[in-house]
Design an enzyme around this catalytic site. Structure first.
Site, short mmCIF file in Angstrom:
data_model
loop_
_atom_site.label_atom_id
_atom_site.label_comp_id
_atom_site.label_asym_id
_atom_site.label_seq_id
_atom_site.Cartn_x
_atom_site.Cartn_y
_atom_site.Cartn_z
N LYS A 1 -19.04 26.19 31.04
CA LYS A 1 -19.74 27.37 31.56
C LYS A 1 -18.99 28.65 31.21
O LYS A 1 -19.57 29.66 30.88
CB LYS A 1 -19.92 27.24 33.07
CG LYS A 1 -20.69 28.38 33.71
CD LYS A 1 -22.17 28.34 33.32
CE LYS A 1 -22.94 29.55 33.76
NZ LYS A 1 -24.16 29.74 32.96
N GLU B 1 -32.24 33.50 20.87
CA GLU B 1 -31.99 32.90 22.16
C GLU B 1 -32.78 31.60 22.33
O GLU B 1 -32.26 30.60 22.85
CB GLU B 1 -32.33 33.90 23.28
CG GLU B 1 -32.13 33.41 24.69
CD GLU B 1 -30.70 32.95 25.01
OE1 GLU B 1 -29.79 33.22 24.21
OE2 GLU B 1 -30.53 32.31 26.06
N ARG C 1 -23.36 28.35 45.91
CA ARG C 1 -23.75 29.77 45.84
C ARG C 1 -22.59 30.65 45.37
O ARG C 1 -22.76 31.83 45.15
CB ARG C 1 -24.23 30.25 47.22
CG ARG C 1 -25.48 29.56 47.69
CD ARG C 1 -25.83 29.97 49.09
NE ARG C 1 -26.48 31.26 49.15
CZ ARG C 1 -27.78 31.45 49.17
NH1 ARG C 1 -28.59 30.43 49.12
NH2 ARG C 1 -28.30 32.65 49.23
N GLU D 1 -28.64 23.74 22.33
CA GLU D 1 -27.59 23.37 23.29
C GLU D 1 -28.09 22.36 24.33
O GLU D 1 -27.31 21.58 24.86
CB GLU D 1 -26.96 24.59 23.96
CG GLU D 1 -27.86 25.35 24.91
CD GLU D 1 -27.11 26.49 25.63
OE1 GLU D 1 -27.74 27.51 25.88
OE2 GLU D 1 -25.91 26.34 25.93
N ASN E 1 -26.08 39.07 54.04
CA ASN E 1 -26.31 38.83 52.62
C ASN E 1 -27.32 39.87 52.16
O ASN E 1 -28.37 40.01 52.78
CB ASN E 1 -26.87 37.41 52.42
CG ASN E 1 -27.29 37.15 50.99
OD1 ASN E 1 -26.82 37.82 50.06
ND2 ASN E 1 -28.19 36.20 50.81
N GLY E 2 -27.01 40.63 51.11
CA GLY E 2 -27.95 41.65 50.63
C GLY E 2 -27.22 42.96 50.39
O GLY E 2 -25.99 42.99 50.32
N LYS F 1 -31.00 27.99 22.99
CA LYS F 1 -31.31 27.15 24.16
C LYS F 1 -31.75 25.76 23.71
O LYS F 1 -31.36 24.76 24.30
CB LYS F 1 -32.43 27.78 25.02
CG LYS F 1 -32.02 28.97 25.85
CD LYS F 1 -31.30 28.59 27.11
CE LYS F 1 -29.87 29.00 27.18
NZ LYS F 1 -29.30 30.19 26.83
N HIS G 1 -36.78 34.87 2.00
CA HIS G 1 -35.58 35.02 1.15
C HIS G 1 -34.77 33.73 1.06
O HIS G 1 -33.59 33.76 0.75
CB HIS G 1 -34.71 36.17 1.67
CG HIS G 1 -35.44 37.48 1.61
ND1 HIS G 1 -35.72 38.14 0.43
CD2 HIS G 1 -35.99 38.24 2.59
CE1 HIS G 1 -36.40 39.24 0.68
NE2 HIS G 1 -36.58 39.33 1.99
N CYS H 1 -24.70 35.69 48.95
CA CYS H 1 -23.72 35.07 49.85
C CYS H 1 -24.37 33.91 50.59
O CYS H 1 -25.57 33.76 50.59
CB CYS H 1 -23.24 36.10 50.86
SG CYS H 1 -22.65 37.60 50.09
N TRP I 1 -20.08 36.48 48.03
CA TRP I 1 -20.15 36.62 46.58
C TRP I 1 -20.31 38.11 46.37
O TRP I 1 -21.39 38.66 46.53
CB TRP I 1 -21.32 35.82 46.03
CG TRP I 1 -21.11 35.43 44.61
CD1 TRP I 1 -20.30 34.42 44.16
CD2 TRP I 1 -21.68 36.04 43.46
NE1 TRP I 1 -20.35 34.39 42.79
CE2 TRP I 1 -21.17 35.35 42.33
CE3 TRP I 1 -22.55 37.10 43.25
CZ2 TRP I 1 -21.53 35.69 41.03
CZ3 TRP I 1 -22.89 37.43 41.96
CH2 TRP I 1 -22.39 36.73 40.86
C1 F6R Z 1 -25.59 29.77 26.31
C2 F6R Z 1 -24.43 30.28 27.03
C3 F6R Z 1 -23.30 30.85 26.24
C4 F6R Z 1 -22.72 32.09 26.95
C5 F6R Z 1 -21.46 32.58 26.23
C6 F6R Z 1 -20.93 33.87 26.81
O1 F6R Z 1 -26.56 29.27 27.18
O2 F6R Z 1 -24.37 30.20 28.22
O3 F6R Z 1 -23.68 31.14 24.95
O4 F6R Z 1 -23.71 33.09 26.96
O5 F6R Z 1 -20.48 31.59 26.31
O6 F6R Z 1 -20.62 33.72 28.14
P1 F6R Z 1 -20.39 34.98 29.08
O7 F6R Z 1 -21.68 35.68 29.19
O8 F6R Z 1 -19.93 34.38 30.38
O9 F6R Z 1 -19.36 35.83 28.43
#
Ligand code: F6R
Length: 611
Positions: free
Chosen positions: A606, A483, A27, A490, A101-102, A487, A506, A2, A75
């Site tokens: 996002k 992963e 935040r 992207e 907050n906590g 990363k 293979h 928060c 939050w």
């Molecule tokens: C990669 C990334 C995406 C999310 C995916 C699922 O860095 O952020 O691959 O992991 O869109 O998103 P959530 O976890 O919000 O369902």
């Protein structure tokens, strides 16, 4: 996580609090509130939703004469994001208000004790219990300050708390234990906040409060005491040279870097309240799962990075938790008519809790009459609301589009689930070494991260001209390889493929040449020798290799690769928590070196709320 701001000075407090809350907007928000002095008493206004809802409520209210007040953006961690749970919370007599907050871990116990004394509660929060406890302590304590300290000494967990009381006009109190809180010292005025941006336009003179410290602020005068015995603590004032942008990012160049570096704190928050020390050693406590039978099979469903966290966790859930587990990409699961038998459960993993495919998978599972466990970061999100049982990852808001700290928190929670199910099936199944190392991990990771940052910065320029990359790993490192590749592509738009190292021969190995480097995860686990052979296969074809390895008996393994990246030694499962930020930092540095938009890569969103 928060946002808190408090003010005591000579200006109208409420507009200043709102301005500060706006600056803490990164935040995250689900509700907000302010308290200020009015007509010799305290006035509290709160609203659900964005700050504009609170501003609308304050319009027309006489608050311009108040020069002391405090504000909060919530939050949610305990209780739904609704107005009654928004802060500030009041003591039973309404004369003491706090924002927090906590997490107060023993709030249930304290609540029962206070209820027995006749206290009634209006919210579901742990914070309200603390407000009541301060009020209760005030009945015997010689001063408000003493009552505040006594109550905090009884609270277990993490907190940053700001308090105002009708009996001391113009005064605010603040205290911290394992949650951020600092003071801003201006001319004739003082601020207290969870982060510097809240007061940055007014002062750059900052006093950093430490755990176990309590401050009393009245206009320009401030004092700091030890929470233990209220003895005075000498503090120095620091000058912060940041501009606003840098301040919101905690001084980091990008949110992504800030979020990577926050991972030790994220692990602590995820463990808080979930590991109990008992006479027979530590145990995992996941009350959310207690009333649900142990599933005969678990189907993990997720997308992107959350899917990779699920893949990482499958082996743990099977081997430590004793639960047969399979895994699906949500967009596949929802259209393949999955067969789920009675007694089995679906577990959806999602940072945002709003991903369309994952939400559809959840609804499909529920239509089939199956129990759904949601692993979510955002409280009150669609997935959190619709799952039968929700476990929050408590990573705090993730601003950078590329997910980093959320995956770390998902991995911690899955490890806890595996240990929890292991405990429930038979106390002998668990892994005491794993739990022990999980608890000391935040400290070890904090020490390791700066070294990893430097190593990533050295490597990025050497590999930035590559147009393609392989990421190889076996076992849990296979999930990390996926992963790492995700990363890199992207963020830096370099083509990257994550592979199970044993699959290379293979077909994909045909691609290896000096322009196609390989990032190999060769950690110190049962499969090290196998990965070592796969690295030899790449080297034999003139492939360039970066190998992520660990020291054993004080020595790095003998691999004739171009770059060795040595991580601290650890339990084989814990090693992943070092490898993950190494991969994240490498991609971050590559993208930054290539001048890409790190926090908002092209074509991405996002929260993917479309199919
Ligand atoms: C990669 C990334 C995406 C999310 C995916 C699922 O860095 O952020 O691959 O992991 O869109 O998103 P959530 O976890 O919000 O369902």
């Amino acid at each position: 996580m928060c946002g808190i701001i408090g003010y005591s000075g000579h200006r109208p407090a409420v507009p200043l609090l709102l301005e500060g809350l706006h600056r803490l907007e990164y935040r995250g928000y689900d509700s907000s509130g302010v308290a200020f002095e009015q007509a010799g008493g305290l006035h509290v206004v709160k609203a659900e939703g964005k700050l504009s809802a609170l501003e609308a409520k304050l319009e027309g209210l006489a608050h311009t004469l108040a020069t002391t007040g405090m504000g909060h953006t919530r939050w949610a961690t305990h209780g739904l994001p609704v107005e009654r749970n928004a802060h500030p919370h009041l003591s039973q007599d309404g004369k003491i208000a706090i924002v927090h907050n906590g997490i107060i871990e023993n709030f249930q116990e304290l609540k029962e004790e206070l209820s027995a004394k006749g206290h009634t509660f209006l919210s579901d929060t742990d914070t309200e219990v603390l407000a009541h406890l301060i009020g209760e302590e005030r009945k015997d304590a010689p001063s408000l300050c003493e009552a505040f300290a006594r109550a905090l000494r009884r609270a277990h967990g993490a907190y940053a708390v700001v308090m105002m009381a009708a009996e001391e006009p113009g005064v605010i109190y603040a205290a911290r234990m394992a949650a951020p809180l600092l003071m801003g010292v201006g001319v004739g005025e003082c601020f207290v906040a969870s982060d510097i941006p809240a007061f940055l336009p007014y002062t750059r003179e900052v006093v950093f409060l430490e755990d176990g410290e309590l401050a009393r602020i009245k206009g320009p005068a401030w004092e700091v005491f030890s929470l233990t015995d209220l003895s005075p603590v000498k503090k120095s004032v620091s000058y912060v040279p940041w501009d606003m942008q840098a301040a919101a990012k905690g001084g980091y160049k990008h949110f992504m870097l800030k979020e990577i570096m926050e991972q030790p704190r994220v692990i602590t928050d995820c463990l808080t309240g979930r590991v109990l020390e008992g006479e027979d050693g530590a145990r995992v406590v996941l009350h959310e799962l207690d009333h649900m039978p142990v599933p005969t099979r678990l189907h993990i469903v997720a997308c992107g990075t959350s899917y990779n966290a699920g893949l990482w966790g499958r082996q743990l859930l099977e081997n430590v938790g004793g639960i047969p587990t399979d895994l699906d990409i949500a967009s596949e699961f929802r259209y393949r008519d999955p067969q789920i038998l009675p007694g089995e459960a679906v577990m959806v993993i999602s940072q945002s809790g709003e991903t369309a495919d994952t939400l559809a998978a959840l609804r499909l599972a529920r239509e089939k009459g199956c129990m759904v466990i949601g692993l979510c970061n955002v409280v009150g999100s669609s997935i959190a609301r619709e799952a039968d049982v929700v476990l929050y990852t408590q990573a705090g808001p993730e601003i950078s589009v590329a997910s980093t700290k959320a995956m770390c928190s998902q991995m911690v929670l899955i490890a806890l689930m595996a240990l929890y199910y292991g405990q429930r099936r038979s106390p002998a199944v668990g892994d005491a070494g794993l739990l022990r190392e999980l608890c000391t991990l935040p400290e070890r990771l904090s020490a390791a991260l700066p070294v990893m940052q430097e190593r990533a910065a050295q490597l990025a320029p050497r590999f930035s001209s590559a147009r393609s990359f392989f990421y190889l790993g076996r076992g849990q490192c296979h999930a990390l390889a996926l992963e790492g590749a995700l990363k890199l592509k992207e963020l830096s738009y370099i083509h990257a493929e994550g592979y199970a190292a044993g699959e290379m021969k293979h077909g994909p190995i045909a691609l290896i040449d000096p322009q196609f480097p390989t990032f190999a995860l060769a950690l110190d686990d049962a499969l090290f020798a196998k990965v070592k052979s796969n690295i030899q296969e790449v080297l034999a074809r003139q492939g360039r290799v970066i190998a992520l390895v660990q020291e054993k008996d004080g020595r790095a393994p003998d691999l004739a690769v171009e770059e060795l990246w040595v991580l601290p030694s650890a339990h084989p499962v814990i090693s992943s928590f070092f490898a993950l930020p190494a991969l994240q930092l490498f991609s971050y540095r590559m993208a930054d070196y290539l001048g890409k938009d790190v926090d908002q890569p092209r074509n991405l969103a996002k929260s993917v709320t479309v199919e």
